[in-house]
Design an enzyme around this catalytic site. Structure first.
Site, mmCIF file in Angstrom:
data_model
loop_
_atom_site.group_PDB
_atom_site.id
_atom_site.type_symbol
_atom_site.label_atom_id
_atom_site.label_comp_id
_atom_site.label_asym_id
_atom_site.label_seq_id
_atom_site.Cartn_x
_atom_site.Cartn_y
_atom_site.Cartn_z
ATOM 1 N N GLU A 126 12.327 19.567 -32.945
ATOM 2 C CA GLU A 126 13.523 18.739 -33.092
ATOM 3 C C GLU A 126 14.103 18.459 -31.710
ATOM 4 O OE1 GLU A 126 16.234 20.604 -35.802
ATOM 5 O OE2 GLU A 126 14.805 20.599 -37.470
ATOM 6 N N ARG A 270 -21.245 6.093 -5.319
ATOM 7 C CA ARG A 270 -20.383 5.496 -4.292
ATOM 8 C C ARG A 270 -20.864 5.854 -2.887
ATOM 9 N NH1 ARG A 270 -16.517 1.579 -3.145
ATOM 10 N NH2 ARG A 270 -14.898 2.395 -1.769
ATOM 11 N N HIS A 340 -12.240 9.389 -6.967
ATOM 12 C CA HIS A 340 -12.444 7.977 -7.309
ATOM 13 C C HIS A 340 -11.601 7.033 -6.442
ATOM 14 C CE1 HIS A 340 -14.473 9.569 -10.842
ATOM 15 N NE2 HIS A 340 -14.855 8.352 -11.157
ATOM 16 N N GLU A 365 2.285 23.192 -27.656
ATOM 17 C CA GLU A 365 1.929 24.528 -28.152
ATOM 18 C C GLU A 365 2.404 25.632 -27.215
ATOM 19 O OE1 GLU A 365 0.618 25.473 -31.064
ATOM 20 O OE2 GLU A 365 0.526 23.413 -31.781
ATOM 21 N N SER A 368 3.403 26.213 -20.037
ATOM 22 C CA SER A 368 2.784 27.237 -19.198
ATOM 23 C C SER A 368 3.740 28.404 -18.969
ATOM 24 C CB SER A 368 2.373 26.633 -17.852
ATOM 25 O OG SER A 368 1.318 25.708 -18.013
ATOM 26 N N GLU A 369 5.025 28.086 -18.840
ATOM 27 C CA GLU A 369 6.009 29.150 -18.631
ATOM 28 C C GLU A 369 6.106 30.064 -19.851
ATOM 29 O OE1 GLU A 369 6.582 25.922 -15.854
ATOM 30 O OE2 GLU A 369 6.478 25.913 -18.042
#
Length: 383
Positions: A126, A270, A340, A365, A368-369
Site C-alpha cells: 500500500e 566490436r 557497449h 521482495e 537490500s537493506e
C-alpha cells in the site's frame, strides 16, 4: 551439466531457452516500448507448463521441483525480465492458494492461473505499507455472510490485464488482544463490484509487467472468499516470502547471465584501435567478474531452492541469495552498458533494458537493506 543438476533439469533449461529465444526475444523491444502485457506469451508459457512447474498436478501444475522453477525463471529473465516476473508474481498467488485454499478455491482459482488461462496478482503493498507489511490500512468488515472491503493497494504486478484474476489481498479484519492489527487474506475475483483498477504505473524497468493501483470501495465478496484462517493473513504471506526471494534472485541471475553473454558477443564483434575490444584487459576483467558472480549466485540460489525442495529451513539462504544476486545483477547490467558504450544507452539494445530491470530487483521482495537486517538478525540470534 552443472554439479547437482539432473538430466531433467537440463532438458527444462533447454526447452525454456528455446522458447525464450524464439518467442520472447523478437518482441522484447516492442513490449518495452509499448509497456504491453504479453498475452500470447503468457498463454503459451502456461500451456507448456512453465507457470505450474512446482505445483500439484491435481490443479494443473507439473508436480516438479522449486529448483526446476528457478531454472525456468532464470532462462526467461536472461531474455526479458518483465516476462519472467509475470510468472514469478503469479506464483505468489499460486503458493497462497495451494497452501491455504479450500478444495473449491483451488479448483476455481488455482488451476486457471497455472494453465495460463488467467494470471494471479497479490495485493499486499500500500502507499504506506511496503516492507512494513503490518502497517496495511485496507479493511474488511463482516456484514452478514459477506465481507465488505475498503482501501487501496499499489505497485501490484499482473494487475489490470484482461486475464487478471484472482487478486489475493491482505486486509485488516480486527484487533488482536495485544493491540496489533488482525490481518486476513481474501480472494477477490476480477469484475467484483466496488473493485477498481487505478492508473497504470510507469516504471524504469519491468515495463512489460502490468502494474497498477487497486481500489476497493464497499467491495462485497462472499464469506467463503476468506483464504485460510481469519487473522492468519500476515503469517501466511510471510511464510511464502522467502520463496519469493529465491525467485527474485532467479530473475537477477537471468539478468546477470544475459549481461555476460551479450558483453562477450559484443566484445568479439566490436573493433577499436585496429583490434577487437575483447583484446583490452580492462574489458576482459569486467566479463571475468560477471562470470564469477553468475557462478556464485547460481550456487547460492540452487542451494536455497534445493533446501526448500528437501523440506529444510532456507530463510537465511534465500535472503543471502536474493541480496547477492540482485546487487551483482545491477553491477553486471551497469558494466555491460559500459562495454557497449553509446549503443548501450539505446533502448533497442537488450543491455539497456536489462539495466532498468536490474534496479527493480534490488527493491522488490524486500530491499537490500531489509535482506541485510534479516541476515544479521539470524546470525546474531544463533551466535
Amino acid at each position: 551439466m552443472p554439479h547437482g543438476l539432473t538430466e531433467e533439469h537440463t532438458l527444462i533449461r533447454d526447452a525454456v531457452r528455446r522458447f525464450a529465444e524464439a518467442q520472447i526475444a523478437p518482441i522484447s523491444e516492442r513490449l518495452w516500448e509499448e509497456q504491453a502485457f504479453p498475452y500470447g506469451i503468457w498463454q503459451a508459457a502456461g500451456e507448456l507448463g512453465f507457470a505450474g512447474v512446482p505445483y500439484p498436478e491435481t490443479y494443473g501444475g507439473g508436480g516438479g521441483q522449486w529448483l526446476s522453477f528457478v531454472i525456468v525463471l532464470e532462462e526467461l529473465a536472461r531474455v526479458d525480465c518483465a516476462v519472467a516476473n509475470a510468472l514469478m508474481a503469479n506464483s505468489s498467488v499460486a503458493s497462497l492458494l495451494n497452501a491455504y485454499g479450500t478444495e473449491s478455491q483451488k479448483r476455481t482459482y488455482l488451476r486457471p492461473i497455472l494453465e495460463g488461462r488467467r494470471i494471479g496478482a497479490i495485493g499486499l503493498t500500500e502507499p504506506n505499507a511496503g516492507s512494513d507489511a503490518a502497517n496495511i490500512a485496507t479493511r474488511a468488515l463482516q456484514d452478514g455472510g459477506e465481507w465488505v472491503i475498503n482501501g487501496a493497494k499499489t505497485f501490484i504486478s499482473n494487475s489490470g490485464t484482461d486475464v487478471t484474476g484472482p487478486v489475493v489481498i491482505a486486509a485488516v479484519t480486527g484487533t488482536k488482544p495485544d493491540g496489533r492489527k488482525e490481518i486476513s487474506n481474501f480472494i477477490v475475483p476480477s469484475g467484483t463490484p466496488g473493485f477498481g483498477t487505478g492508473r497504470k504505473l510507469k516504471k524504469i524497468g519491468w515495463r512489460a509487467s502490468s502494474t497498477h493501483e487497486l481500489f476497493f470501495e464497499n467491495c462485497r465478496i462472499p464469506g467463503d472468499h476468506l483464504l485460510g484462517e481469519r487473522g492468519a493473513g500476515l503469517r501466511q504471506t510471510l511464510a511464502q516470502i522467502s520463496t519469493g526471494r529465491i525467485l527474485i534472485g532467479a530473475l537477477a541471475l537471468g539478468i546477470l547471465q544475459g549481461s555476460l553473454e551479450r558483453s562477450i558477443a559484443y566484445m568479439k564483434e566490436r573493433r577499436a584501435f585496429g583490434k577487437p575490444i575483447a583484446d583490452f584487459q580492462a574489458l576482459q576483467f569486467k566479463v571475468a567478474d560477471m562470470a564469477t558472480h553468475a557462478h556464485a549466485a547460481r550456487l547460492m540460489l540452487y542451494d536455497a531452492a534445493a533446501r526448500k525442495d528437501a523440506g529444510e529451513r532456507f530463510d537465511q539462504q534465500a535472503s543471502m541469495a536474493k541480496l547477492f544476486a540482485s546487487e551483482r545483477a545491477m553491477e553486471a547490467a551497469h558494466q555491460a552498458l559500459q562495454i557497449h558504450g553509446g549503443y548501450g544507452i539505446m533502448s533497442e539494445y537488450p543491455v539497456s533494458r536489462a539495466f532498468g530491470d536490474a534496479k527493480v530487483l534490488e527493491i522488490v521482495e524486500g530491499t537490500s537493506e531489509i535482506q541485510r537486517m534479516i541476515i544479521a538478525r539470524e546470525l546474531l540470534s544463533s551466535a
